[in-house]
Design a protein around this motif. Structure first.
Motif, PDB file in Angstrom:
ATOM      1  N   VAL A 221       0.879  -1.163   0.000  1.00 18.04           N
ATOM      2  CA  VAL A 221       0.000   0.000   0.000  1.00 18.04           C
ATOM      3  C   VAL A 221       0.915   1.210   0.000  1.00 18.04           C
ATOM      4  O   VAL A 221       1.818   1.296   0.835  1.00 18.04           O
ATOM      5  N   ASN A 222       0.722   2.118  -0.953  1.00 22.98           N
ATOM      6  CA  ASN A 222       1.549   3.323  -0.964  1.00 22.98           C
ATOM      7  C   ASN A 222       1.302   4.110   0.319  1.00 22.98           C
ATOM      8  O   ASN A 222       0.161   4.397   0.661  1.00 22.98           O
ATOM      9  N   ALA A 223       2.389   4.424   1.046  1.00 23.92           N
ATOM     10  CA  ALA A 223       2.311   5.175   2.299  1.00 23.92           C
ATOM     11  C   ALA A 223       1.418   4.483   3.328  1.00 23.92           C
ATOM     12  O   ALA A 223       0.760   5.129   4.142  1.00 23.92           O
ATOM     13  N   GLY A 224       1.382   3.155   3.292  1.00 25.17           N
ATOM     14  CA  GLY A 224       0.596   2.418   4.282  1.00 25.17           C
ATOM     15  C   GLY A 224       1.211   1.051   4.536  1.00 25.17           C
ATOM     16  O   GLY A 224       2.239   0.714   3.947  1.00 25.17           O
ATOM     17  N   ARG A 225       0.587   0.302   5.423  1.00 25.44           N
ATOM     18  CA  ARG A 225       1.078  -1.021   5.777  1.00 25.44           C
ATOM     19  C   ARG A 225       0.073  -2.068   5.286  1.00 25.44           C
ATOM     20  O   ARG A 225      -0.974  -2.272   5.912  1.00 25.44           O
ATOM     21  N   ALA A 226       0.407  -2.723   4.179  1.00 27.36           N
ATOM     22  CA  ALA A 226      -0.527  -3.649   3.543  1.00 27.36           C
ATOM     23  C   ALA A 226      -0.929  -4.779   4.484  1.00 27.36           C
ATOM     24  O   ALA A 226      -2.100  -5.139   4.572  1.00 27.36           O
TER      25      ALA A 226
END
Lengths: 242, 242, 242
Positions: A221-226
């Motif tokens: 996830v861009n700028a996140g924690r998949a």
């Protein structure tokens, strides 16, 4: 070069003792920590991870690979040579995918035993001295007997599961991106993900999959924690949609 | 010496692969892990941390600094030389404070590209080989073009925010203690903290601030975890009271 | 060889700076991370851990051991030589068990001070340069004065407490397995555990104790996390039942 692929962690005593042995057995040979957090006690997902990352190293590299929940039981200690790289560790499936993908494979059972062999830490007492000897000599030490390793022929060539979650929360699958059909989408956790080239090509917060820097299909996830967003863990199923 | 300043972590595959590249490019040159847990994906707080810790190393040191959320996008790869130290990494603000504080600064855009450049891991494929070459040769490799790095002139000289939380729960600010007025107090999380010289000078459980071993104002609790007690995170605001 | 035994962690700046100092003071001498997560700020359990793991290394090894909650207070910096190994660190009990178990012991107070001594990081500024000098010279550097270290004679020879929890959730006690009566059971958390030789000798999910690879009695669960299952933490009491 000696490369470590284990579930030992770095901060506690295990990797340090292994390195102390390597330093004595193979002085001056660089030792690299590839994974110290490979799937703990899980030889199957670890086998796909090892196969994907091992081939990045040049021929002649010695990979000390220890995911060894059965230490102290009957599983054999082995050496596998595939594609010019040497792999040393337990015969529990960890080398199945390496062996399957290599053009030529040779394998040996290690018959040498150290004077003092602990019941629980063969990584230090048995595998590290053997890896050090191979790294120093560029060849097999004595006291190993050519053998076939145990084979796991029911394991798929690519594993449609999560095999590793990295510190950014990205979830690696056991699927090689190059083996997926053009335009393939991946279904995980009731979401269908399309492929992107880079993180920055995707809006923040949006999950996608991409070919990671070692060729595996990885969910991010861009700028996140998949892994957190999608509740993924090692073993979570991945479905390939065309 | 080559010094690593990244958000790659140590246990997964990223730092190990970077070190494998450095071992080939600059054999025999010591590599030190300075930060493997610098603020993940956040170039601004990382810039203040890098500036405070980089100057502790002697001139000639090569700092491979990679906080690179925009990898694969248009941001340039750069080399910055300041105070005799070499910094290699992405041009995204990470070197703003280093450049601002150095007496003399030179900078280059890296134009060399490796044969195989992954979309997501320039730390391994692009920055590490360049850092290794500089470390080995003591000078700039070819294929870099003198340029100005992007400047972030609206960033303050000292950042009144938390920039790092260490394993003891101590919270580093982006403020240099030497730049604070005598007797300054720091207000965080609705608490006003006075300065102490050492932990042992303060009653257990009491929060305070002190000048840490690299000159930053740091918030701590004797025998406690300041970040947990005060609910501090990277980016939490700090106010200077005289 | 220089061996690090600290609570500094590996990812933040502390161990890296120590290694940078060692690299300058003792170039070319291998440095091994034994524990970077020894009991944080707790010299007593750390003393039993250090004694058990230190003797695994050959005579001549220099152990830089820093658990130093009183840094900046009056505790002295010391060097202890026991069994041919050199220990460098704070005089706060950390070397009590090493000294008690060694056939011959010598100790010195470090009187040398660096030009720049931070208030909070003597590991880097004071202990590392001294450890590096000993490792390089194989003998004591000048500017240390023979002295007795502080003794903690009320501490037991073996500590019936948990002293360390490893990454698998195994809980090490401060008890040497070889000192326990034959057939001894260990009571922890209202459970009575019998001894097993290896993990694989016990049904999954079942807690047991075994002699770990460095001789300590350790509490484990096959295919489980003992510390979580039994709610053990550093300091949890262990009772020996015959």
């Amino acid at each position: 070069m000696i490369v470590l692929f284990t579930d030992f962690g770095l901060e506690g005593p295990y990797t340090g003792q292994v390195k102390a042995v390597l330093s004595r057995t193979a002085p001056g040979i660089p030792v690299v920590d590839l994974f110290a957090d490979a799937p703990a006690g899980l030889a199957k997902p670890a086998a796909y991870l090892l196969a994907a990352y091992g081939v990045w190293f040049p021929p002649g590299t010695v990979l000390l690979a220890v995911i060894d929940p059965g230490v102290g039981s009957a599983r054999s200690p082995v050496i596998v040579e595939g594609g010019g790289r040497w792999y040393v560790g337990p015969d529990n499936g960890l080398f199945e995918i390496v062996a399957r993908r290599a053009a030529t494979v040779r394998s040996w059972e290690i018959q040498w035993r150290p004077e003092a062999l602990s019941a629980s830490f063969h990584g230090r007492d048995l595998f590290a001295p053997v890896a050090g000897q191979i790294a120093r000599g560029g060849q097999l030490p004595g006291l190993a007997r050519a053998t076939e390793i145990a084979r796991y022929s029911d394991w798929p060539d690519d594993l449609p599961e999560i095999v590793y979650i990295d510190r950014y929360g990205n979830a690696m699958t056991g699927l090689r991106a190059a083996m997926l059909p053009e335009g393939a989408r991946l279904a995980v956790a009731e979401r269908v993900l399309t492929r992107a080239l880079t993180f920055s090509a995707v809006p923040p917060g949006e999950p996608f999959w991409y070919e990671n820097s070692n060729g595996l299909a990885e969910i991010a996830v861009n700028a996140g924690r998949a892994a957190d967003n999608l509740r993924l863990a090692i073993g979570s199923a991945v479905e390939i949609l065309r």
